[in-house]
Write an enzyme that holds these catalytic residues in place. Sequence first.
Site, PDB file in Angstrom:
ATOM      1  N   ARG A 103      -6.473   2.855  11.788  1.00 38.70           N
ATOM      2  CA  ARG A 103      -6.023   1.924  12.581  1.00 38.70           C
ATOM      3  C   ARG A 103      -6.739   1.022  12.748  1.00 38.70           C
ATOM      4  NH1 ARG A 103      -0.577   2.464  10.083  1.00 38.70           N
ATOM      5  NH2 ARG A 103       1.041   0.077  10.043  1.00 38.70           N
ATOM      6  N   ARG A 154       2.632  -7.569  14.094  1.00 38.92           N
ATOM      7  CA  ARG A 154       2.021  -5.968  13.454  1.00 38.92           C
ATOM      8  C   ARG A 154       0.200  -7.000  12.064  1.00 38.92           C
ATOM      9  NH1 ARG A 154       6.767  -4.458  10.712  1.00 38.92           N
ATOM     10  NH2 ARG A 154       5.659  -2.835   8.695  1.00 38.92           N
ATOM     11  N   LYS A 162       0.630  -1.318   0.436  1.00 40.84           N
ATOM     12  CA  LYS A 162      -0.282   0.065   0.580  1.00 40.84           C
ATOM     13  C   LYS A 162       1.093   0.996   0.076  1.00 40.84           C
ATOM     14  CE  LYS A 162      -1.463  -0.343   4.863  1.00 40.84           C
ATOM     15  NZ  LYS A 162      -0.094   0.961   5.125  1.00 40.84           N
ATOM     16  N   ARG A 189      15.053  -2.327   8.226  1.00 41.45           N
ATOM     17  CA  ARG A 189      13.744  -1.284   9.104  1.00 41.45           C
ATOM     18  C   ARG A 189      13.384  -1.960  10.681  1.00 41.45           C
ATOM     19  NH1 ARG A 189       8.085   0.578   6.560  1.00 41.45           N
ATOM     20  NH2 ARG A 189       6.787  -0.024   8.704  1.00 41.45           N
ATOM     21  N   ARG A 221      11.555  -7.305   2.681  1.00 41.93           N
ATOM     22  CA  ARG A 221      12.354  -5.731   2.937  1.00 41.93           C
ATOM     23  C   ARG A 221      13.433  -5.807   3.719  1.00 41.93           C
ATOM     24  NH1 ARG A 221       6.844  -2.620   4.091  1.00 41.93           N
ATOM     25  NH2 ARG A 221       6.947  -2.302   6.085  1.00 41.93           N
TER      26      ARG A 221
HETATM   27  P1  AMP Z   1       3.683   0.957   8.716  1.00 41.94           P
HETATM   28  O1  AMP Z   1       4.351   2.311   7.779  1.00 41.94           O
HETATM   29  O2  AMP Z   1       2.545   2.385   8.244  1.00 41.94           O
HETATM   30  O3  AMP Z   1       2.706  -0.005   8.532  1.00 41.94           O
HETATM   31  O4  AMP Z   1       3.353   2.244  10.036  1.00 41.94           O
HETATM   32  C1  AMP Z   1       4.721   1.997  10.507  1.00 41.94           C
HETATM   33  C2  AMP Z   1       4.250   1.828  12.218  1.00 41.94           C
HETATM   34  O5  AMP Z   1       3.892   3.539  12.344  1.00 41.94           O
HETATM   35  C3  AMP Z   1       3.410   0.807  12.829  1.00 41.94           C
HETATM   36  O6  AMP Z   1       3.602  -0.136  12.884  1.00 41.94           O
HETATM   37  C4  AMP Z   1       2.604   1.142  14.046  1.00 41.94           C
HETATM   38  O7  AMP Z   1       3.447   1.173  15.062  1.00 41.94           O
HETATM   39  C5  AMP Z   1       3.133   3.028  13.474  1.00 41.94           C
HETATM   40  N1  AMP Z   1       1.818   3.450  13.143  1.00 41.94           N
HETATM   41  C6  AMP Z   1       1.736   3.962  11.545  1.00 41.94           C
HETATM   42  N2  AMP Z   1       0.233   4.414  12.040  1.00 41.94           N
HETATM   43  C7  AMP Z   1      -0.535   4.627  12.770  1.00 41.94           C
HETATM   44  C8  AMP Z   1      -2.079   4.569  13.039  1.00 41.94           C
HETATM   45  N3  AMP Z   1      -2.830   4.854  12.790  1.00 41.94           N
HETATM   46  N4  AMP Z   1      -1.976   3.997  14.293  1.00 41.94           N
HETATM   47  C9  AMP Z   1      -1.067   3.553  15.145  1.00 41.94           C
HETATM   48  N5  AMP Z   1      -0.378   3.416  14.988  1.00 41.94           N
HETATM   49  C10 AMP Z   1       0.275   3.664  13.571  1.00 41.94           C
END
Ligand code: AMP
Length: 189
Positions: free
Chosen positions: A85, A141, A13, A130, A124
Amino acid sequence: MRVLILGPQGSGKGTQAARIAEASGTPHVATGDILRAAVADGTALGREVAPILDRGDLVPDELMVGLIRERLAVEDSFVLDGFPRTLAQAEALDAMLDEIDKALDTVLLLEVSDEESTRRLLGRAAAEGRADDTPEAIANRLRLYHELTEPVVERYRQRGSLVEIDGERSMDEVFSAIANALERSQVTG
Ligand code: AMP
């Protein structure tokens, strides 16, 4: 154009949201990127969220809603990636959009199995290193996605505003499916 893109970690995404944003000249608002930038810059926010990100846990709703509120105040159109989320975040987003009298044009869901997500995330991890792509954080996650984010998906599905896209195809095939869906929603919306 106001687009939301949902899907599990590893569904592609982030990549697709960036492509849609670039192709349409719309700002890409990615909460994960905003949080990682804060961590890299060592800001107060970054120090607070770093351990949460490393574990693959979710940052508290209040904090996330505050971040998005600030962005929506300055962006008229957006490709929103990584938010909402949780149901609480989805309700807050509805309220914020109501307040500024704006609606979402399209909600996209990239569908990918847990096996495929895990395979891609481990790939990745090897390529990008990361901090939250450890096997434990990945499993956490995905678990949180099923528990807390799938109800959000269901909410949009019940509203009839969800466009489901098979995310297990090549990046270009997924992108053209998304482009078609967006075109249809511009025509019908
Ligand atoms: P992502 O890059 O979208 O996978 O986000 C990486 C990390 O950021 C996630 O595993 C969460 O720890 C945090 N995160 C990102 N967006 C949110 C959200 N809307 N609510 C809570 N945590 C978030």
